[in-house]
Design a protein around this motif. Structure first.
Motif, PDB file in Angstrom:
ATOM      1  N   ARG B  51     -21.874  39.982 -12.624  1.00 56.46           N
ATOM      2  CA  ARG B  51     -21.551  40.665 -11.370  1.00 56.46           C
ATOM      3  C   ARG B  51     -20.774  41.952 -11.644  1.00 56.46           C
ATOM      4  NH1 ARG B  51     -19.139  35.913  -7.374  1.00 56.46           N
ATOM      5  NH2 ARG B  51     -20.972  34.549  -7.392  1.00 56.46           N
ATOM      6  N   GLU B  52     -19.873  41.892 -12.605  1.00 57.35           N
ATOM      7  CA  GLU B  52     -19.037  43.052 -12.896  1.00 57.35           C
ATOM      8  C   GLU B  52     -19.883  44.228 -13.384  1.00 57.35           C
ATOM      9  OE1 GLU B  52     -18.438  39.898 -13.831  1.00 57.35           O
ATOM     10  OE2 GLU B  52     -16.884  39.622 -12.299  1.00 57.35           O
ATOM     11  N   GLN B  53     -20.855  43.939 -14.261  1.00 54.25           N
ATOM     12  CA  GLN B  53     -21.757  45.006 -14.735  1.00 54.25           C
ATOM     13  C   GLN B  53     -22.490  45.644 -13.547  1.00 54.25           C
ATOM     14  OE1 GLN B  53     -24.451  43.096 -17.394  1.00 54.25           O
ATOM     15  NE2 GLN B  53     -23.034  43.103 -19.140  1.00 54.25           N
ATOM     16  N   ILE B  54     -22.996  44.793 -12.687  1.00 56.48           N
ATOM     17  CA  ILE B  54     -23.752  45.299 -11.539  1.00 56.48           C
ATOM     18  C   ILE B  54     -22.858  46.153 -10.649  1.00 56.48           C
ATOM     19  CG2 ILE B  54     -24.905  44.608  -9.396  1.00 56.48           C
ATOM     20  CD1 ILE B  54     -25.994  42.156 -11.012  1.00 56.48           C
ATOM     21  N   GLU B  55     -21.686  45.633 -10.338  1.00 56.43           N
ATOM     22  CA  GLU B  55     -20.780  46.348  -9.429  1.00 56.43           C
ATOM     23  C   GLU B  55     -20.301  47.673 -10.015  1.00 56.43           C
ATOM     24  OE1 GLU B  55     -17.934  43.267  -8.749  1.00 56.43           O
ATOM     25  OE2 GLU B  55     -19.192  42.255  -7.254  1.00 56.43           O
ATOM     26  N   ALA B  56     -20.294  47.776 -11.334  1.00 59.31           N
ATOM     27  CA  ALA B  56     -19.885  49.027 -11.974  1.00 59.31           C
ATOM     28  C   ALA B  56     -21.045  50.009 -12.110  1.00 59.31           C
ATOM     29  CB  ALA B  56     -19.295  48.744 -13.354  1.00 59.31           C
ATOM     30  N   GLY B  57     -22.231  49.581 -11.705  1.00 64.42           N
ATOM     31  CA  GLY B  57     -23.426  50.423 -11.850  1.00 64.42           C
ATOM     32  C   GLY B  57     -23.550  51.446 -10.735  1.00 64.42           C
ATOM     33  N   PRO B  58     -24.622  52.239 -10.768  1.00 60.84           N
ATOM     34  CA  PRO B  58     -24.819  53.268  -9.746  1.00 60.84           C
ATOM     35  C   PRO B  58     -25.072  52.663  -8.369  1.00 60.84           C
ATOM     36  CG  PRO B  58     -26.777  53.062 -11.119  1.00 60.84           C
ATOM     37  CD  PRO B  58     -25.730  52.190 -11.739  1.00 60.84           C
ATOM     38  N   ASN B  59     -24.871  53.477  -7.324  1.00 62.89           N
ATOM     39  CA  ASN B  59     -25.042  53.004  -5.946  1.00 62.89           C
ATOM     40  C   ASN B  59     -26.506  53.062  -5.525  1.00 62.89           C
ATOM     41  OD1 ASN B  59     -22.276  52.585  -5.617  1.00 62.89           O
ATOM     42  ND2 ASN B  59     -21.974  54.745  -5.075  1.00 62.89           N
ATOM     43  N   ASN B  60     -27.360  52.418  -6.323  1.00 62.77           N
ATOM     44  CA  ASN B  60     -28.786  52.381  -6.005  1.00 62.77           C
ATOM     45  C   ASN B  60     -29.415  51.202  -6.750  1.00 62.77           C
ATOM     46  OD1 ASN B  60     -29.469  53.342  -8.736  1.00 62.77           O
ATOM     47  ND2 ASN B  60     -28.657  55.311  -8.022  1.00 62.77           N
ATOM     48  N   ILE B  61     -30.724  51.085  -6.699  1.00 59.93           N
ATOM     49  CA  ILE B  61     -31.365  49.900  -7.299  1.00 59.93           C
ATOM     50  C   ILE B  61     -31.098  49.756  -8.790  1.00 59.93           C
ATOM     51  CG2 ILE B  61     -33.271  49.775  -5.632  1.00 59.93           C
ATOM     52  CD1 ILE B  61     -35.077  50.969  -7.888  1.00 59.93           C
ATOM     53  N   TRP B  62     -30.753  50.846  -9.453  1.00 54.89           N
ATOM     54  CA  TRP B  62     -30.617  50.777 -10.911  1.00 54.89           C
ATOM     55  C   TRP B  62     -29.372  50.031 -11.343  1.00 54.89           C
ATOM     56  CZ3 TRP B  62     -35.166  51.134 -12.495  1.00 54.89           C
ATOM     57  CH2 TRP B  62     -36.071  52.037 -11.926  1.00 54.89           C
ATOM     58  N   ARG B  63     -28.509  49.666 -10.380  1.00 50.39           N
ATOM     59  CA  ARG B  63     -27.416  48.760 -10.742  1.00 50.39           C
ATOM     60  C   ARG B  63     -27.977  47.409 -11.181  1.00 50.39           C
ATOM     61  NH1 ARG B  63     -23.656  49.421  -7.148  1.00 50.39           N
ATOM     62  NH2 ARG B  63     -22.696  47.434  -6.611  1.00 50.39           N
ATOM     63  N   TYR B  64     -29.236  47.117 -10.791  1.00 49.67           N
ATOM     64  CA  TYR B  64     -29.891  45.866 -11.179  1.00 49.67           C
ATOM     65  C   TYR B  64     -30.879  46.071 -12.321  1.00 49.67           C
ATOM     66  CZ  TYR B  64     -28.065  44.902  -6.541  1.00 49.67           C
ATOM     67  OH  TYR B  64     -27.241  44.804  -5.451  1.00 49.67           O
ATOM     68  N   ALA B  65     -30.743  47.183 -13.063  1.00 51.63           N
ATOM     69  CA  ALA B  65     -31.721  47.484 -14.128  1.00 51.63           C
ATOM     70  C   ALA B  65     -31.855  46.318 -15.110  1.00 51.63           C
ATOM     71  CB  ALA B  65     -31.325  48.763 -14.861  1.00 51.63           C
ATOM     72  N   GLY B  66     -30.768  45.599 -15.316  1.00 53.70           N
ATOM     73  CA  GLY B  66     -30.812  44.459 -16.235  1.00 53.70           C
ATOM     74  C   GLY B  66     -31.682  43.322 -15.751  1.00 53.70           C
ATOM     75  N   LEU B  67     -32.115  43.387 -14.482  1.00 55.08           N
ATOM     76  CA  LEU B  67     -32.967  42.336 -13.905  1.00 55.08           C
ATOM     77  C   LEU B  67     -34.362  42.858 -13.583  1.00 55.08           C
ATOM     78  CD1 LEU B  67     -30.346  40.900 -11.342  1.00 55.08           C
ATOM     79  CD2 LEU B  67     -30.768  40.109 -13.671  1.00 55.08           C
ATOM     80  N   LEU B  68     -34.645  44.101 -14.013  1.00 51.62           N
ATOM     81  CA  LEU B  68     -35.925  44.730 -13.665  1.00 51.62           C
ATOM     82  C   LEU B  68     -36.757  44.971 -14.929  1.00 51.62           C
ATOM     83  CD1 LEU B  68     -34.645  47.304 -11.007  1.00 51.62           C
ATOM     84  CD2 LEU B  68     -35.936  45.193 -10.564  1.00 51.62           C
ATOM     85  N   PRO B  69     -38.072  45.131 -14.773  1.00 50.62           N
ATOM     86  CA  PRO B  69     -38.924  45.277 -15.954  1.00 50.62           C
ATOM     87  C   PRO B  69     -38.898  46.668 -16.578  1.00 50.62           C
ATOM     88  CG  PRO B  69     -40.259  45.296 -13.967  1.00 50.62           C
ATOM     89  CD  PRO B  69     -38.861  44.970 -13.538  1.00 50.62           C
ATOM     90  N   ALA B  70     -38.404  47.673 -15.848  1.00 49.99           N
ATOM     91  CA  ALA B  70     -38.413  49.043 -16.374  1.00 49.99           C
ATOM     92  C   ALA B  70     -37.216  49.806 -15.828  1.00 49.99           C
ATOM     93  CB  ALA B  70     -39.706  49.762 -15.969  1.00 49.99           C
ATOM     94  N   GLY B  71     -36.942  50.978 -16.406  1.00 51.50           N
ATOM     95  CA  GLY B  71     -35.901  51.849 -15.898  1.00 51.50           C
ATOM     96  C   GLY B  71     -34.526  51.626 -16.519  1.00 51.50           C
ATOM     97  N   GLN B  72     -34.478  50.905 -17.631  1.00 51.59           N
ATOM     98  CA  GLN B  72     -33.172  50.667 -18.269  1.00 51.59           C
ATOM     99  C   GLN B  72     -32.569  51.982 -18.780  1.00 51.59           C
ATOM    100  OE1 GLN B  72     -35.841  48.529 -18.791  1.00 51.59           O
ATOM    101  NE2 GLN B  72     -34.870  47.092 -17.356  1.00 51.59           N
ATOM    102  N   ASP B  73     -33.424  52.877 -19.254  1.00 57.09           N
ATOM    103  CA  ASP B  73     -32.948  54.168 -19.761  1.00 57.09           C
ATOM    104  C   ASP B  73     -32.927  55.177 -18.615  1.00 57.09           C
ATOM    105  OD1 ASP B  73     -32.472  56.585 -20.956  1.00 57.09           O
ATOM    106  OD2 ASP B  73     -34.290  56.571 -22.197  1.00 57.09           O
ATOM    107  N   GLU B  74     -31.733  55.577 -18.201  1.00 59.28           N
ATOM    108  CA  GLU B  74     -31.594  56.452 -17.041  1.00 59.28           C
ATOM    109  C   GLU B  74     -32.424  57.727 -17.184  1.00 59.28           C
ATOM    110  OE1 GLU B  74     -27.558  57.438 -16.016  1.00 59.28           O
ATOM    111  OE2 GLU B  74     -28.181  58.854 -14.469  1.00 59.28           O
ATOM    112  N   ALA B  75     -32.416  58.305 -18.376  1.00 60.56           N
ATOM    113  CA  ALA B  75     -33.097  59.589 -18.577  1.00 60.56           C
ATOM    114  C   ALA B  75     -34.616  59.464 -18.469  1.00 60.56           C
ATOM    115  CB  ALA B  75     -32.716  60.158 -19.938  1.00 60.56           C
TER     116      ALA B  75
END
Lengths: 420, 420
Positions: B51-75
């Motif tokens: 939860r802490e990782q997620i809450e420290a993430g950006p204010n958009n879907i990419w806060r859940y990047a660790g649970l998604l199949p793509a988009g881990q690399d912001e650039a």
């Protein structure tokens, strides 16, 4: 007369013209000189606000509650929680225009009713509630009407909004759908505004807060949040150049004021070369820009024309202050005609994915002109403000864009059309 | 065949029908049984997300990047940074309907192109970029077209989107304005979809990612973020009841899947009584709801009619899985006719300040029916999903709402009209 409570860092109202001070009540003009009133703050209170407090706040304008005149108590707010809209890096647009210093679009179409007006309405109505008003109202060119009606609906408070009768359907329906009263006035925005100034003095409207009339000083402060956000989103830094659309001119002056405040209270360092403020109007309504171009302080009221209706204020209340900001910071003002506005909307959409309303087309078109004429330095970082949503003014580009192919649903038809 | 890299917690694609597995490539149907493919994850990798990782993430879907199949690399993302849209407390609507357990609107009209499609497109195109595609495409009922065209514009990548020729102007202009190719197909959405399934197999489209065809498994995962956000916004808690609009049925299954995942990986506690999933369709296109009402597994394709065009998928790909979710959780499905949809839009706007497109009217109208029939428990907490923006379908209510007064700009006229 009710006044705002002590939780607010605001101290009083002060006349922008003569400096006379008044309590924090529903008053917008100076009793001495009829000048416009503005909120003045307890600077020591503002200086208590830290970056850390702000960053730990909610993801909306209320993270800056310590710098605003109303809304400190979350439970007492009248708000759709606008703000913290995207600051979009516009590298493709910068490349097309030859801007090398970095270009950003502050995209306020992301607000709940898709314009920057949600910011000012949230602050105005939170003040209005604290001041005891029972009904919410405004004079509007469309976006403000949408926002007041939606805020009132969420709060369960009656509303009555006044608009020119010839607005875009996208702004009429999106106001009326919230179920409050919507009054179409057979006249221009300036006529609407004048009528509201008369209504606010009547007994029947004594319980009514007109966000941009009797509680205007609080309303105007909401625009400061656009400046705060840009600075925070840039890593607590003020950009070298900003390009801002002008209707009344108030938005421009308040973004400038926000930057000044941030420096004064120590939240950002003063940039060595300061910042430069540019204003954008449409050719159909350019009284402020014309005054600048004619090197005069006299703003000649106009009868507005043209497609940028949200900017069509022919007698702009904050015009003199906008002139002052632009002159003081070494900026300039431009204006764009309808064809340039349409092209501006398309240019912005094609290069950034941001679909702006006509006001955003004005600002983009003026950015193009400011670069071409050398008024804006392409080597310096620039932030352009998009204040509204393309969906509200789709007619503006409906004849310019459309399907590039029309085919029957078969591979054969797709081949014949040249898709394969 | 290119496959996704190792930064992703996704492990492979798996057939929803027969369980066969495949590498993480651009494939959407099982070679064995033609069943739809879905992303499967390394559960141990998902369990590392806190939860802490997620809450420290950006204010958009990419806060859940660790649970998604793509988009881990912001650039390397192709994205407008959608998500973290408002969860609006709807007390006035709850009171009107007699809901006592708490009612919320998850308002996805706040996304950059104002529908939930920005979520799925951001995930699909970030996967597509990693997989080496050079052009972005889709078959769409409108919202998806807007989103793909805007994403492609921001990324500077060519796009070609396919839509039925008879869409609302609000969805045609808002796609075309971004400057990509827009192909109007003389047929229904199902015709458009079929054509895209054929085009994707041609040499000319080999470099083209159709977000909802060849990269569909990645696309579909983006919808999970709606479930994650609701749980996080409720304080890491799954609501007792959710009401979700259905087109293909995929959104409903993915929100359900998101809740299951959150429990499985320990980010939220399993609710003692589980959760109940409700589906909403329009009467003009109700194949999934009809199958439920007729107590069958057979979904009969329809030729859609009615104003809720964004839900008009007559042959819904994920229909069987939506049926499964609703049956397993003890839920139900309803459908609403055009008149009920218009009333639903107005009811939602009037009581919450949220102006939804027709799909939101469908969902609100179905909420009303579910309460009236006792299928939905008014004593339990309920979240209703609004997936799109009223501005895109203003014609739906343009004849229902409008100015309540029309007057000349004078106090005398205002008096005569009854305003004073």
């Amino acid at each position: 007369m009710t006044v705002l409570g002590t939780a607010s860092p605001a101290r009083n109202l002060v006349c922008r013209a003569c400096g006379a001070t008044y309590p924090l009540a529903a008053q917008h003009a100076c009793f001495e000189c009829f000048g416009p009133l503005e909120v003045a703050y307890d600077i020591e209170a503002l200086k208590q606000v830290t970056r850390e407090q702000i960053e730990a706040g909610p993801n909306n304008i209320w993270r800056y509650a310590g710098l605003l005149p109303a809304g400190q108590d979350e439970a007492a707010r009248v708000t759709l929680n606008p703000g913290l809209t995207p600051l979009v890096r516009a590298d493709l647009l910068a490349a097309e225009l030859g801007i090398t210093g970095g270009l950003w679009i502050k995209d306020d179409s992301a607000n709940p009713t898709h314009s920057f007006k949600d910011r000012v309405v949230s602050v105005a109505l939170s003040a209005a509630k604290a001041l005891g008003f029972q009904r919410y109202a405004c004079a509007s060119t469309g976006n403000l009407a949408n926002s007041v009606a939606a805020h009132a609906a969420r709060a369960g408070v009656p509303s009555v909004v006044f608009v020119p009768h010839d607005l875009e359907p996208g702004k009429i329906v999106t106001t009326a759908v919230y179920g409050g009263d919507l009054v179409a006035i057979e006249g221009s925005y300036d006529d609407v505004n004048r009528l509201c100034s008369e209504l606010v003095e009547t007994d029947e409207f004594e319980d009514t807060a007109f966000v941009n009339v009797n509680v205007r000083p609080f309303y105007a402060e909401g625009s400061k949040t656009l400046g705060y956000e840009v600075a925070e989103q840039l890593g607590w830094r003020i950009p070298a150049q900003v390009v801002i659309p002008m209707a009344s001119g108030e938005l421009l002056t308040k973004i400038d004021k926000a930057f000044e405040e941030l420096v004064e209270i120590g939240l950002v360092e003063a940039p060595a070369e300061g910042w430069t403020v540019f204003g954008a109007q449409s050719a159909g309504c350019n009284p402020i820009a014309l005054a600048l171009h004619n090197d005069t302080d006299e703003i000649q009221p106009q009868k507005p024309t043209g497609i940028a209706k949200s900017l069509n204020i022919g007698d702009p209340a904050a015009g003199p202050y906008a002139l002052e900001s632009v002159r003081r910071t070494g900026g300039w003002m431009e204006y764009a005609d309808d064809e340039e506005i349409r092209a501006g909307i398309q240019l912005l959409a094609r290069t950034t994915g941001v679909f702006a309303e006509t006001a955003g087309g004005v600002t983009t078109a003026c950015l193009v002109k400011l670069v071409k004429t050398g008024r804006l330095d392409p080597a310096k970082e620039t932030v352009v403000f998009n204040t509204g949503e393309g969906l509200k003014t789709i007619d503006a580009v409906a004849e310019q864009v459309g399907p590039t192919y029309r085919v029957k649903p078969s591979l054969k038809a797709a081949k014949e059309a040249g898709l394969l």
